[in-house]
Write an enzyme that holds these catalytic residues in place. Structure first.
Site, short mmCIF file in Angstrom:
data_model
loop_
_atom_site.label_atom_id
_atom_site.label_comp_id
_atom_site.label_asym_id
_atom_site.label_seq_id
_atom_site.Cartn_x
_atom_site.Cartn_y
_atom_site.Cartn_z
N ASP A 61 0.87 -1.17 0.00
CA ASP A 61 0.00 0.00 0.00
C ASP A 61 0.91 1.22 0.00
O ASP A 61 1.51 1.55 1.03
CB ASP A 61 -0.91 -0.01 1.24
N LYS B 84 2.63 11.28 -3.42
CA LYS B 84 1.66 10.50 -4.19
C LYS B 84 0.73 11.41 -4.99
O LYS B 84 0.28 11.05 -6.07
CB LYS B 84 0.87 9.60 -3.24
N GLU C 203 -7.58 0.49 -4.56
CA GLU C 203 -7.61 0.43 -3.10
C GLU C 203 -8.94 -0.09 -2.55
O GLU C 203 -8.94 -0.93 -1.63
CB GLU C 203 -7.26 1.80 -2.52
N ASP D 273 -13.40 5.61 2.38
CA ASP D 273 -11.96 5.77 2.65
C ASP D 273 -11.68 7.22 3.04
O ASP D 273 -11.63 8.12 2.20
CB ASP D 273 -11.16 5.40 1.39
#
Length: 640
Positions: A15, A73, A174, A204
């Site tokens: 991850d 990211k 994800e 999330d």
């Protein structure tokens, strides 16, 4: 797939997160995280002497703000126009690169670094940790990305892996990884229609961003295949996360500093970097504590005799963040509307998901869990750590690719009994081993101490009779019980194992209405060999375990007898024949002595002797109970 993977080498799941990253693997014990500290902050510092990755880089970021790169990211596969809104929040420089890319600008370097190069440093650290834990080289990985990542961002993730010496054999969304971690969609039990589809919501809420994805999961047709996961819709907010909660708390503290001490502070940006960092740390601590407790305190020394002390209650905290929390539901509504179109539902039709999965550390906040449950009408899955669930799902996919894990993580039956620790340390089994899933069981308990206002429930798995000899799956507290005499509260404990192998334990005190619950995944982390060993030990120690359990139960119930009978004897002694009262005293003392001996060493007292002493006292106390009842009735008449 790479030759390494074909030849049976390990494939790890990664991850690669905005805030934290982790590496995991799936083996016979199920998916589990590798590395000592497991979560690695996705932070990289570039010093003249080398590169620092992870916790140290994050903790020392305030000392090296321009050399420390975080949240990279968000830059992967993006151009300058895409990240314009992010620039004001970055402590390091960013400049345009070739072909409409971005580069990280560092002091003393003429050339910038690509986001892929920075991400490769994080991936390289994960690779080293995996190799250290496994004792062999790691060349292949499954890496997760957000569902909304476009092709450029996915290719950038693959390039980062290659720079780190990893062959990214699969990119997994994800939300799909989160569903895989729970085993959603892999059910092959005989009573399930293989054509049944499941609709799964993955909510999330991380440190910096929020996204919600709705998946359609189609079960496998045959053994050896995996479920088909289709993302029906996704929505979110790239500027909505736990950082916003920290900012709200920091701003609250700044207002108090201004009003209490007259400091000329309009925004946190006007504070010195060290003070800003301290306030941020205090805010994070308050947020974390109020997710577990009802109150959290802050004490900040501002110098010159100025000390800011502040207590935050959970109610105050929830009132502060509720608008922030409700913003997530706007995105959920958009995702629902899009999913309905894919599912051919009318706008007036109810949307009823089969499961809701929580991902991201901010979903630990109780308010978030409540509003998600209310919004979807489903109790969300929380058994797996929301910071680790995506990485565990990546490991599941990696295990399927490498052949190290079977196509199903689910249990058609429960391998070991599930229960709760009772007074005295015994294990009360509610669901027995080899029970088919789904399974449900309910048991009534009470308190053993007068005025007890909270109960700790330790959930255990195993075949032994004492909780200390079983595996603890987790514990939680049911608090807020009104003080009552021992044995009066009615505590209903329910165990429910659903079709996905998730155990939900709920506790309900009937008189007060107080409720609490816990979720765990009881099958993760045990190999078949370990299950066999636990069963064998239960047979080997069966006689002693049963004897000890019986002694413990007799002691617990005997102490209640001592309390109740002793109190009534003291109250009504004058109304009793003296010889009868002395006889009761002797029997009370005999039972008390046996209990003390048994509590010192359970093998000191045969259970039959303890049982007979308790029965003698119970039978002898009948006359006392009659006197007590008569006195109570007279008191009621006099009061009337």
């Amino acid at each position: 797939m790479s030759d390494t993977a074909k030849n049976g080498g390990p494939i790890v799941g990664i991850d690669l997160g905005t805030t934290n990253s982790l590496v995991a693997i799936a083996d016979r014990a199920g998916p589990h995280v590798l590395g000592g500290d497991d979560l690695i902050p996705s932070v990289v510092r570039y010093d003249e002497g080398g590169v620092v990755v992870g916790r140290v880089a994050r903790e020392e970021a305030v000392l090296h703000p321009e050399r420390t790169v975080s949240s990279v990211k968000r830059l992967l596969g993006r151009g300058m126009a895409d990240i314009a809104d992010d620039l004001g929040y970055l402590s390091y420089g960013v400049e345009p690169g070739p072909n409409d890319t971005v580069r990280v600008r560092l002091p003393g370097r003429s050339d910038g670094l690509s986001p892929e190069e920075v991400s490769a440093e994080v991936l390289g650290e994960l690779k080293r940790r995996a190799e250290s834990a496994l004792g062999e080289p790691v060349h292949c990985a499954v890496v997760t990305v957000p569902a909304y990542f476009d092709d450029a961002q996915r290719q950038a993730t693959r390039h980062a892996g290659r720079l780190a010496g990893l062959d990214v054999v699969r990119i997994v969304n994800e939300p799909t990884a989160a569903a895989l971690a729970y085993g959603v969609g892999l059910d092959r039990s005989a009573d399930r229609n293989r054509a049944d589809e499941q609709t799964v919501v993955v909510y999330d809420l991380g440190g910096g961003t929020f996204d919600v994805s709705i998946l359609r999961v189609t079960p496998p047709e045959t053994e050896g295949e995996t479920a088909f996961y289709e993302v029906l819709s996704t929505a979110g907010d790239t500027r909505l996360g736990g950082d916003d909660v920290d900012h709200l708390l920091v701003e609250t503290l700044c207002v108090e500093m201004r009003e209490r001490f007259g400091l000329a502070i309009e925004t946190p940006a006007e504070l010195p970097p060290a003070t800003r960092r301290a306030l941020k740390s205090f805010a994070e601590g308050v947020k974390h504590r109020l997710s577990e407790e009802q109150q959290a305190s802050v004490r900040l020394d501002l110098g010159e005799g100025r000390v800011l002390e502040r207590d935050f209650t959970r109610d105050e905290f929830e009132a502060l963040i509720e608008p922030w929390a409700r913003r997530t539901l706007d995105a959920c509504g958009r995702a629902e509307r899009d999913a309905k179109r894919k599912l051919d539902l009318r706008s007036t039709d109810a949307f009823e998901p089969d499961a809701v999965i929580l991902v991201g550390g901010s979903t630990r906040i109780p308010l978030i869990r409540r509003i998600v449950s209310e919004a979807f009408g489903v109790e969300p899955y929380t058994a797996l750590d929301p910071d680790r669930v995506v990485g565990l799902g990546a490991a599941v996919q990696a295990g399927l690719l490498s052949g190290a894990a079977s196509g199903s993580l689910l249990l058609d039956v429960i391998p070991l009994s599930l229960g709760v620790e009772t007074a005295g340390g015994a294990a009360a089994k509610l669901i027995l081993r080899n029970a088919s899933v789904p399974a449900r069981a309910t048991e009534m308990f009470s308190t053993g101490v007068d005025g007890q206002v909270s109960v700790k429930l330790n959930i255990v798995q195993g075949e032994r009779e004492m909780a200390s000899d079983c595996r603890s799956l987790g514990e939680f507290h049911l608090s807020g019980i009104p003080p009552m005499p021992a044995g009066v509260p009615q505590l209903e404990v329910e165990f429910l194992v659903d079709a996905n192998g998730v155990l939900r334990v709920s506790a309900h005190e009937r008189r007060s209405g107080k409720r609490a619950q816990l979720q765990v995944v009881p099958n993760h982390g045990l190999t078949d060999d370990e299950v066999d060993r636990i069963e064998a030990e239960s047979f080997e120690h069966a006689r002693d375990d049963m004897t000890r359990h019986r002694v413990v139960d007799l002691c617990v119930n005997g102490k209640l007898d001592l309390k109740w009978i002793g109190e009534r004897l003291d109250k009504h002694r004058a109304a009793l024949d003296p010889s009868y009262a002395v006889d009761l005293d002797d029997k009370l003392e005999a039972l008390r002595t046996l209990i003390e001996r048994a509590e010192a060493d359970w093998s000191n007292v045969p259970p039959q002797e303890l049982s007979e002493a308790k029965q003698d006292l119970d039978e002898a106390s009948v006359r006392l109970q009659e006197v007590s009842i008569a006195a109570s009735l007279r008191a009621d008449q006099d009061a009337g």
